[in-house]
Design an enzyme around this catalytic site. Structure first.
Site, PDB file in Angstrom:
ATOM      1  N   CYS A 244      80.215  26.734  84.745  1.00 18.16           N
ATOM      2  CA  CYS A 244      79.134  27.041  83.805  1.00 18.16           C
ATOM      3  C   CYS A 244      77.775  27.107  84.504  1.00 18.16           C
ATOM      4  O   CYS A 244      77.542  28.078  85.236  1.00 18.16           O
ATOM      5  CB  CYS A 244      79.163  26.047  82.648  1.00 18.16           C
ATOM      6  SG  CYS A 244      78.547  26.779  81.121  1.00 18.16           S
ATOM      7  N   HIS A 325      84.385  26.549  80.390  1.00 13.25           N
ATOM      8  CA  HIS A 325      84.701  25.154  80.737  1.00 13.25           C
ATOM      9  C   HIS A 325      86.203  24.987  80.861  1.00 13.25           C
ATOM     10  O   HIS A 325      86.901  24.731  79.867  1.00 13.25           O
ATOM     11  CB  HIS A 325      84.138  24.216  79.658  1.00 13.25           C
ATOM     12  CG  HIS A 325      82.681  23.974  79.800  1.00 13.25           C
ATOM     13  ND1 HIS A 325      82.169  22.890  80.467  1.00 13.25           N
ATOM     14  CD2 HIS A 325      81.618  24.702  79.392  1.00 13.25           C
ATOM     15  CE1 HIS A 325      80.834  22.940  80.452  1.00 13.25           C
ATOM     16  NE2 HIS A 325      80.486  24.034  79.811  1.00 13.25           N
ATOM     17  N   GLU A 327      87.920  22.569  81.849  1.00 12.77           N
ATOM     18  CA  GLU A 327      88.398  21.229  81.478  1.00 12.77           C
ATOM     19  C   GLU A 327      88.634  21.117  79.976  1.00 12.77           C
ATOM     20  O   GLU A 327      89.197  20.133  79.489  1.00 12.77           O
ATOM     21  CB  GLU A 327      87.399  20.165  81.968  1.00 12.77           C
ATOM     22  CG  GLU A 327      86.143  19.976  81.119  1.00 12.77           C
ATOM     23  CD  GLU A 327      85.140  21.120  81.247  1.00 12.77           C
ATOM     24  OE1 GLU A 327      85.336  21.980  82.138  1.00 12.77           O
ATOM     25  OE2 GLU A 327      84.190  21.168  80.450  1.00 12.77           O
TER      26      GLU A 327
END
Ligand SMILES: NC(=O)CC[C@H](N)C(=O)O
Length: 356
Positions: A244, A325, A327
């Site tokens: 990001c 993202h 994750e």
């Protein structure tokens, strides 16, 4: 009951109900997920922003610290159609003003039509429209919040061991990192040294990393010059990864450019296509700037909705970055393999496409 007001750049002042008292200002943005409110509210990427939830009921499964992405709430204020008492009490304890009983559909349409705009909020028994307007008047443009890195980075380096017998070592530059990024590296047998966003090459060399990882974070990537300089000095010394804000900083470091989007991407259903495999994945996103020019890097992934750059890579310089993202936390797990890819690059010492 009207005891809260939000003043918009349109000149409008909208009435609401106070759920946590106080006065605040910030860039008004919205996010669309129906879950993940604890993760979003503790994501440092929202620093200096007023977060509007498009989903109408926020808080219906309580508040649990194990879902937090940092040690505090980062938005300067919170707007919702309905906040449960659990969330309202949490925000009040954190000193973050919160308002609800407002037509968030209308507000989200305003933001989509006008772009992310400044706003001021006054909530509580003494709130008035004038106080909300006074907050609005103080609100800077996001690109003028030049100390935003100092607000979110670690004060001192932190070491997060993986517990593995033969771990890789990642130097994670903390521009406002989410905890789940550190966890995602630890779970794959990488020890993580979390360093401040203004760490020097000497600080990085001291931990002798197999990978330099630039984190997510708030604000304009142009306001992270120390991190950009560190990346410039580290290129070709160590493989580099970023998420990001990290993608944006790395792109600037290799001669690219970033730009502000109208209202950004914030949600858990953004489709991204890999231009090499033509595979589409669903991604979690939270950003208001994007990479306009990738500099020395190749665009490997694109947003299906608007063709913005979602993945950048350089075989020559051993770099892999993502705008979304991987994750998740919250969101779909389609992209967790990013961490496997960057740690493989770290272990090999080079990008997979670069022949020995
Ligand atoms: N989540 C992030 O890292 C956000 C990156 C940057 N602050 C943006 O808004 O684009």
């Amino acid at each position: 009951m009207t005891d809260a007001y939000i003043a918009l750049e349109t000149g409008e002042v909208v009435t609401a109900r106070s759920r946590a008292p106080g006065e605040a200002y910030g860039e008004l943005v919205f996010t669309t997920p129906y879950t993940g409110y604890e993760e979003s509210l503790t994501d440092p990427s929202y620093e200096a922003q007023v977060l509007t939830f498009a989903y109408p009921l926020i808080g219906n499964y309580g508040v649990r610290e194990e879902r937090f992405e940092s040690d505090r709430v980062h938005p300067s204020a919170v707007v919702a159609r309905e906040l449960t008492d659990d969330v309202a009490d949490w925000l009040a304890e954190e000193g973050v003003p919160a308002i609800d009983e407002i037509d968030t559909r209308d507000l989200v349409l305003d933001i989509r039509e006008r772009g992310a705009m400044k706003c001021g909020i006054a909530a509580g028994p003494d709130a008035t429209p004038e106080k909300a307007r006074a907050q609005l008047e103080q609100c800077p443009h996001m690109s003028d919040v030049t100390d935003i890195g100092d607000r979110v980075t670690v004060d001192e380096p932190e070491f997060h061991p993986s517990g593995a017998d033969d771990p890789l070592t990642a130097a994670l530059i903390d521009c406002g990192t989410k905890r789940s990024i550190v966890d995602s590296l630890n779970e794959r047998d990488a020890d993580v040294h979390v360093l401040p966003y203004d760490a020097t090459t000497e600080d990085v060399e001291a931990v002798d990393p197999d990978l330099l990882f630039v984190s997510n974070g708030p604000g304009d990537p142009a306001n992270f010059e120390p991190t950009e300089e560190l990346v410039v000095e580290s290129i070709d010394d160590v493989p580099i990864a970023g998420i990001c804000l990290g993608q944006q900083i790395v792109a600037r470091a290799v001669g690219g450019e970033t730009e502000k989007m109208d209202f950004g991407h914030r949600g858990v259903n953004q489709p991204v296509i890999d231009v090499r495999s033509e595979k589409v994945v669903m991604t979690t996103q939270n950003h208001g700037y994007s990479v306009a020019d990738p500099g020395d890097m190749e665009v490997t992934q694109l947003n299906v909705n608007d063709d913005t750059s979602e993945g950048l890579e350089s075989a020559e310089h051993d770099i892999i970055t993502r705008q979304y993202h991987p994750e998740a936390h919250p969101g779909p797990h389609d992209t967790l393999d990013f961490f496997d890819d960057v740690l493989s690059m770290a272990e090999d010492g080079h990008h997979p496409a670069r022949a020995e």
